[in-house]
Design a protein around this motif. Structure first.
Motif, PDB file in Angstrom:
ATOM      1  N   ILE A 104     -23.492  -6.841  14.887  1.00 21.50           N
ATOM      2  CA  ILE A 104     -23.122  -5.591  14.207  1.00 21.50           C
ATOM      3  C   ILE A 104     -21.777  -5.743  13.511  1.00 21.50           C
ATOM      4  O   ILE A 104     -21.614  -5.352  12.345  1.00 21.50           O
ATOM      5  CB  ILE A 104     -23.081  -4.424  15.214  1.00 21.50           C
ATOM      6  N   PHE A 105     -20.792  -6.312  14.205  1.00 25.42           N
ATOM      7  CA  PHE A 105     -19.473  -6.503  13.608  1.00 25.42           C
ATOM      8  C   PHE A 105     -19.551  -7.484  12.437  1.00 25.42           C
ATOM      9  O   PHE A 105     -18.867  -7.324  11.429  1.00 25.42           O
ATOM     10  CB  PHE A 105     -18.482  -7.011  14.657  1.00 25.42           C
ATOM     11  N   SER A 106     -20.380  -8.505  12.584  1.00 25.30           N
ATOM     12  CA  SER A 106     -20.566  -9.458  11.490  1.00 25.30           C
ATOM     13  C   SER A 106     -21.193  -8.777  10.279  1.00 25.30           C
ATOM     14  O   SER A 106     -20.814  -9.040   9.129  1.00 25.30           O
ATOM     15  CB  SER A 106     -21.455 -10.613  11.960  1.00 25.30           C
ATOM     16  N   ALA A 107     -22.143  -7.870  10.533  1.00 27.25           N
ATOM     17  CA  ALA A 107     -22.768  -7.118   9.445  1.00 27.25           C
ATOM     18  C   ALA A 107     -21.734  -6.249   8.735  1.00 27.25           C
ATOM     19  O   ALA A 107     -21.741  -6.137   7.505  1.00 27.25           O
ATOM     20  CB  ALA A 107     -23.904  -6.256   9.985  1.00 27.25           C
ATOM     21  N   CYS A 108     -20.820  -5.637   9.494  1.00 24.43           N
ATOM     22  CA  CYS A 108     -19.762  -4.815   8.896  1.00 24.43           C
ATOM     23  C   CYS A 108     -18.870  -5.646   7.990  1.00 24.43           C
ATOM     24  O   CYS A 108     -18.467  -5.198   6.910  1.00 24.43           O
ATOM     25  CB  CYS A 108     -18.926  -4.156   9.992  1.00 24.43           C
TER      26      CYS A 108
END
Length: 343
Positions: A104-108
């Motif tokens: 999720i953080f990588s997607a952000c």
């Protein structure tokens, strides 16, 4: 197609919020850059209403990090993801789920690289108390991982303050304040721990200036004095000044008295929307476990079940009495509803 869907939903939600709130004010939205990556950081009092306010008034199509527990049902999961909501996992969701945040953080990070906007509620939970709680460090991870991966990216952090007179009430009013953009690069210090501490402290202070911030250790006493002074909670600067002055410099809110007309309108509207009102009052509301979700579910009923019932009644009148009578009825009831909410 996705952009068309987002435009439709935002327009419909914006119309719903206009009809739901007596007053809906937005301040300093010009602070939000149009063509730069933006990370919105907001206080969090009122469950899903808070992101709806930011989504409809920030001028950007935001991606929202939302607690994973609301994604449990497949249909809800699909709907929320279509609205650019991403699940973020907490310890209470189970230790085994925490690693899911990596993706999720990588997607952000990749979203921000595309000059898009991400909105986070860094307190990590919601609460009706008018206190900006300690910020979790999840948002700092997104900031520093983004800058590490894309060091030339001009990431801007926008603090946001969302304010209500009484969040779980109907009819209520709201005011959203957008702070000045803060370049994330200023926190690229050699010592990462010091940078995280500085970023969290600065963001807590910035958000606290945009909403009422009552220290938790004196909350009950302070809120009682503020209510006694009848302060305007839609003016956080004045309320915070009132607290700082030991309640000597307090601006009193001018409250409108309930008129006879408003009372009449209430019963007229109840008579015309009795079925959806009974469903809300007797079936939906009693099942809400957290008071912070009362406004969220009420608003959901307000923009779905009430319009559907209204359409059914108007259609029936059109068939039975003619479209002219149905049109007059629709206009009169619509005016009555707006008068009830806005006066």
């Amino acid at each position: 197609m996705k952009l068309l869907w987002l435009h439709f939903v935002r327009t419909y939600i914006r119309l719903g919020l206009f009809c739901y709130y007596k007053s809906f004010k937005v301040y300093n939205v010009q602070n939000v850059p149009k063509n730069k990556p933006v990370l919105f950081l907001s206080n969090h009092q009122n469950a899903l209403i808070d992101p709806l306010l930011i989504a409809t008034k920030s001028g950007r199509f935001c991606y929202f990090l939302t607690r994973a527990s609301v994604f449990n049902k497949p249909i809800v999961d699909k709907l929320l993801r279509s609205l650019q909501m991403l699940p973020v996992y907490r310890i209470r969701d189970g230790w085994s789920t925490i690693s899911n945040n990596n993706s999720i953080f990588s997607a952000c990070t990749d979203i921000l690289k595309q000059n898009k906007a991400v909105a986070i509620f860094p307190e990590g939970n919601h609460h009706l108390n008018r206190t900006v709680r300690p910020l979790s460090k999840g948002f700092t991870r997104i900031v520093f991982e983004t800058l590490e991966k894309y060091p030339e990216l001009d990431l801007q952090i926008i603090p946001v303050g969302v304010n209500y007179i009484k969040a779980d009430n109907f009819v209520d009013s709201t005011a959203v304040f957008f702070g000045k953009p803060i370049p994330a690069k200023k926190y690229l210090l050699k010592d990462r721990n010091q940078a995280v501490i500085a970023l969290k402290a600065d963001m807590h202070q910035a958000i606290s200036k945009l909403t009422t911030h009552i220290p938790s250790e004196s909350y009950e006493e302070t809120i009682a004095k503020l209510e006694e002074k009848q302060v305007d909670f839609l003016n956080p600067e004045a309320v915070n000044n009132c607290i700082a002055s030991n309640f000597e410099d307090c601006q009193k809110q001018v409250k409108a008295k309930t008129s006879f007309l408003k009372s009449v309108l209430k019963y007229v509207l109840l008579a015309n929307f009795m079925l959806p009102y009974v469903i809300w009052k007797s079936y939906v509301k009693p099942k809400i476990k957290e008071i912070e979700f009362v406004a969220t579910f009420r608003f959901a009923i307000y923009i779905t079940l009430f319009p559907i019932w209204f359409f059914i009644v108007v259609s029936a009148l059109s068939v039975l009495l003619g479209w002219q009578i149905a049109l007059v009825y629709a206009l009169v009831i619509s005016v009555f509803a707006l008068l009830y909410v806005k006066t």
